[in-house]
Design an enzyme around this catalytic site. Structure first.
Site, PDB file in Angstrom:
ATOM      1  CG  ASP A  36      -2.077   0.932   0.938  1.00  0.00           C
ATOM      2  OD1 ASP A  36      -1.861   1.682   0.691  1.00  0.00           O
ATOM      3  OD2 ASP A  36      -3.205   0.158   1.090  1.00  0.00           O
ATOM      4  CG  ASP A  59       2.307   4.347  -6.438  1.00  0.00           C
ATOM      5  OD1 ASP A  59       1.724   3.675  -6.984  1.00  0.00           O
ATOM      6  OD2 ASP A  59       2.506   5.286  -6.497  1.00  0.00           O
ATOM      7  CB  VAL A  60      -0.322  -0.771  -6.885  1.00  0.00           C
ATOM      8  CG1 VAL A  60      -0.316  -2.020  -5.966  1.00  0.00           C
ATOM      9  CG2 VAL A  60      -1.714   0.444  -7.207  1.00  0.00           C
ATOM     10  CG  ASN A  85      -8.640  -3.792  -2.293  1.00  0.00           C
ATOM     11  OD1 ASN A  85      -9.456  -4.184  -2.698  1.00  0.00           O
ATOM     12  ND2 ASN A  85      -7.699  -3.487  -1.206  1.00  0.00           N
ATOM     13  CE1 TYR A 151     -13.559   3.563  -8.729  1.00  0.00           C
ATOM     14  CE2 TYR A 151     -15.505   2.308  -9.298  1.00  0.00           C
ATOM     15  CZ  TYR A 151     -14.161   2.046  -8.233  1.00  0.00           C
ATOM     16  OH  TYR A 151     -14.537   1.367  -7.373  1.00  0.00           O
ATOM     17  CE  LYS A 155     -12.580  -0.818  -9.663  1.00  0.00           C
ATOM     18  NZ  LYS A 155     -10.993  -1.423  -9.174  1.00  0.00           N
ATOM     19  CB  THR A 186     -13.886   2.546   2.735  1.00  0.00           C
ATOM     20  OG1 THR A 186     -13.875   3.112   0.924  1.00  0.00           O
ATOM     21  CG2 THR A 186     -14.453   0.913   2.016  1.00  0.00           C
TER      22      THR A 186
END
Ligand code: NAI
Length: 275
Positions: A36, A59-60, A85, A151, A155, A186
């Site tokens: 993360d 950092d993805v 995720n 986004y 997805k 969240t």
């Protein structure tokens, strides 16, 4: 204890759905590596896990970080489960206003990260005889109006990537599935509007009030609801399940509210009143 003796990697594990999933996997016997950008959150979780959770700043959007995370987890004993995720809201503009940088940033965060997670974990999993991968998609992958355009496209890409990866990796005994969360409380919403720290609790409480009435199940969605589905998909209980997704949305995609709420007027009822 479906994950006794197993090792998992969870990206975005410092908060929300990733955090709840890391804890669920640990509860069922796994050792977990989380990657993360939230160093404080990741280290805090690792420090309270009795050594069951390890954190590596990742950092993805950086492919080298993803590769380093997978290599570190593999060197510590191998990877049986990968949960791709990590994510955030991304660029919010409609398609006639978005610029190429915002588009690319969003795809790198939400779609390329998943592809590269699979890319660098799969050979390591294959060398151990197989494993299970779960990717976080969204209800936004399946319908418009749930999230911004960039986004939602990312997805949707995650869902198709899930199917393709399942076929590519079947020969290595690696299953690949996705989870599509609905409206889950969240920090993602507070982060999207730049609210940090303690103030996020206030935002989350306000959002929880809306979320409780947004779908047939009349309570807000919780990270633990998603963790339960991810744990199923990652476990041997799902040994015959690959290339698909589970929708965990409290029924949000069942259709218009009047289809389940007798007090909500439908278009047809309204027209009928004029006959
Ligand atoms: P969250 O904000 O609580 O957790 C996301 C985590 O990802 C955070 O710890 C954050 O630091 C991390 N992260 C963000 N950018 C990163 C990067 N570049 N590299 C590494 N880590 C990074 O949000 P939540 O809701 O738990 O999000 C998890 C996933 O669930 C995301 O992919 C999100 O798109 C997806 N999702 C969430 C829904 C919701 O209603 N909360 C609905 C549908 C999908």
């Amino acid at each position: 204890m479906r994950f006794a003796g197993k090792r998992a990697v969870v990206t975005g594990g410092a908060s929300g759905i990733g955090r709840a999933t890391a804890l669920r996997l640990v509860e069922e016997g796994a050792e977990v590596w989380i990657g993360d950008v939230d160093v404080a959150g990741g280290e805090e979780l690792a420090a309270t896990s009795n050594g069951r959770i390890r954190f590596q700043r990742t950092d993805v959007t950086k492919v080298a970080d993803i590769e380093a995370l997978m290599l570190a987890a593999d060197a510590a004993g191998g990877i049986d489960v990968l949960f791709n995720n990590a994510g955030a809201g991304g660029a919010r503009e409609p398609i006639d206003e978005i610029d190429a940088d915002g588009w690319d940033r969003t795809q790198a965060l939400l779609l390329r990260s998943v592809a590269m997670g699979i890319r660098y974990a799969a050979p390591l999993m294959a060398a151990r005889g197989g494993g299970a991968i779960v990717n976080t998609a969204s209800i936004a992958a399946l319908q418009t109006g749930a999230a911004p355009t960039a986004y939602s496209v990312a997805k949707a890409g995650v869902l198709h990537l899930t199917r393709l990866a399942a076929t590519d990796l079947a020969r290595h005994h690696i299953r690949v599935n996705a989870v599509c969360p609905g409206f889950i409380i969240t920090n993602i919403f507070a982060s999207a509007i730049g609210v940090e720290g303690e103030q996020r609790t206030v935002v989350n409480q306000a959002i929880a009030g809306i979320a409780a009435h947004a779908q047939p199940v009349q309570r807000a969605g919780r990270p633990e609801d998603i963790a339960a589905a991810v744990a199923y998909l990652a476990s041997d209980d799902a040994a015959f399940v690959t290339g698909t997704h589970i929708l965990v949305d409290g029924g949000m995609l069942t259709g218009p509210r009047h289809s389940w709420d007798v007090d909500a007027p439908s278009l047809f009822d309204t027209l009928e009143a004029f006959r």
